[in-house]
Design an enzyme around this catalytic site. Sequence first.
Site, mmCIF file in Angstrom:
data_model
loop_
_atom_site.group_PDB
_atom_site.id
_atom_site.type_symbol
_atom_site.label_atom_id
_atom_site.label_comp_id
_atom_site.label_asym_id
_atom_site.label_seq_id
_atom_site.Cartn_x
_atom_site.Cartn_y
_atom_site.Cartn_z
ATOM 1 N N THR A 27 -11.656 -11.975 10.512
ATOM 2 C CA THR A 27 -11.444 -12.671 9.246
ATOM 3 C C THR A 27 -11.488 -14.171 9.556
ATOM 4 O O THR A 27 -11.434 -14.567 10.726
ATOM 5 C CB THR A 27 -10.073 -12.324 8.628
ATOM 6 O OG1 THR A 27 -9.035 -12.876 9.438
ATOM 7 C CG2 THR A 27 -9.874 -10.824 8.518
ATOM 8 N N ALA A 56 -7.166 -12.818 13.191
ATOM 9 C CA ALA A 56 -6.469 -13.570 12.140
ATOM 10 C C ALA A 56 -6.464 -15.031 12.575
ATOM 11 O O ALA A 56 -5.959 -15.357 13.657
ATOM 12 C CB ALA A 56 -5.048 -13.048 11.988
ATOM 13 N N ILE A 82 -5.393 -13.305 17.769
ATOM 14 C CA ILE A 82 -5.213 -14.640 17.194
ATOM 15 C C ILE A 82 -6.516 -15.420 17.357
ATOM 16 O O ILE A 82 -7.058 -15.506 18.468
ATOM 17 C CB ILE A 82 -4.063 -15.411 17.884
ATOM 18 C CG1 ILE A 82 -2.824 -14.513 18.070
ATOM 19 C CG2 ILE A 82 -3.736 -16.679 17.103
ATOM 20 C CD1 ILE A 82 -2.282 -13.903 16.812
ATOM 21 N N LYS A 83 -6.996 -15.971 16.239
ATOM 22 C CA LYS A 83 -8.269 -16.719 16.274
ATOM 23 C C LYS A 83 -7.947 -18.213 16.223
ATOM 24 O O LYS A 83 -7.273 -18.684 15.290
ATOM 25 C CB LYS A 83 -9.088 -16.301 15.062
ATOM 26 C CG LYS A 83 -10.576 -16.509 15.187
ATOM 27 C CD LYS A 83 -11.223 -15.836 13.976
ATOM 28 C CE LYS A 83 -12.703 -16.027 13.932
ATOM 29 N NZ LYS A 83 -13.235 -15.595 12.626
ATOM 30 N N VAL A 84 -8.423 -18.935 17.232
ATOM 31 C CA VAL A 84 -8.159 -20.378 17.300
ATOM 32 C C VAL A 84 -9.489 -21.123 17.418
ATOM 33 O O VAL A 84 -10.460 -20.597 17.961
ATOM 34 C CB VAL A 84 -7.260 -20.734 18.527
ATOM 35 C CG1 VAL A 84 -5.916 -20.028 18.447
ATOM 36 C CG2 VAL A 84 -7.952 -20.421 19.843
#
Length: 219
Positions: A27, A56, A82-84
Amino acid sequence: MKLFIDSADPQEIAELAETGLVDGVTTNPSLAAKTGLDIFAALKTICDAVPGPISAEVLATDAAGMIAEGERYAKIARNITIKVPLTWDGLKACHALRDMGLMVNVTLCFSPVQAMMAAKAGASFISPFIGRLDDIGEDGMGLIADIRQIYDNYDFRTEILAASIRSVSHVREAALAGADVATLPPVIFRQLLSHPLTDKGLAAFLSDAKKAGLKIRDT
Ligand code: E4P
């Protein structure tokens, strides 16, 4: 090659997951905004529907904020990733989140050296954006090939997640270039099996069987 769905729409993802061929989901804030849903509730439903990694994305731009948001996302489910973003703060957060045992997807990658840096920070996934590079006249698929070579040269374990996919040809080319994963908009996922000769061939088989009165079951 693993196939992820690039969407934040829980209903659409659940439908595609019924194929048994969805390995994960990505996402991003734009996709989440499009659904109009509460992001935490939507992510929970998605995590229940697909057992693989569900990305996310953080909204903070400083490392401490990204880590705090990552910890909050991580409470949703065990398969949250976790998307950074690929910034210095993003890589700092990546390092810290990996040390906490969380999966991290480093996004917005547009160069081989950026991808190398993300791997050095311990990223679980690197997301090179193929379509957006093609849009500005650069070689999106060449980037996948370059990253593959660099990761193989140094035995980096970060998985190459081909993103910003715009066509079935992109999927084929990413697979040939050695991407570990491709994340597909639902419309592209649905097109993966389409071939006019498959449809024509099936119609001919069924028509021949009908004409000859062939039956496999009594009913
Ligand atoms: C990947 O993680 C991104 O969400 C996505 O692939 C971006 O695609 P776009 O360039 O079509 O927005």
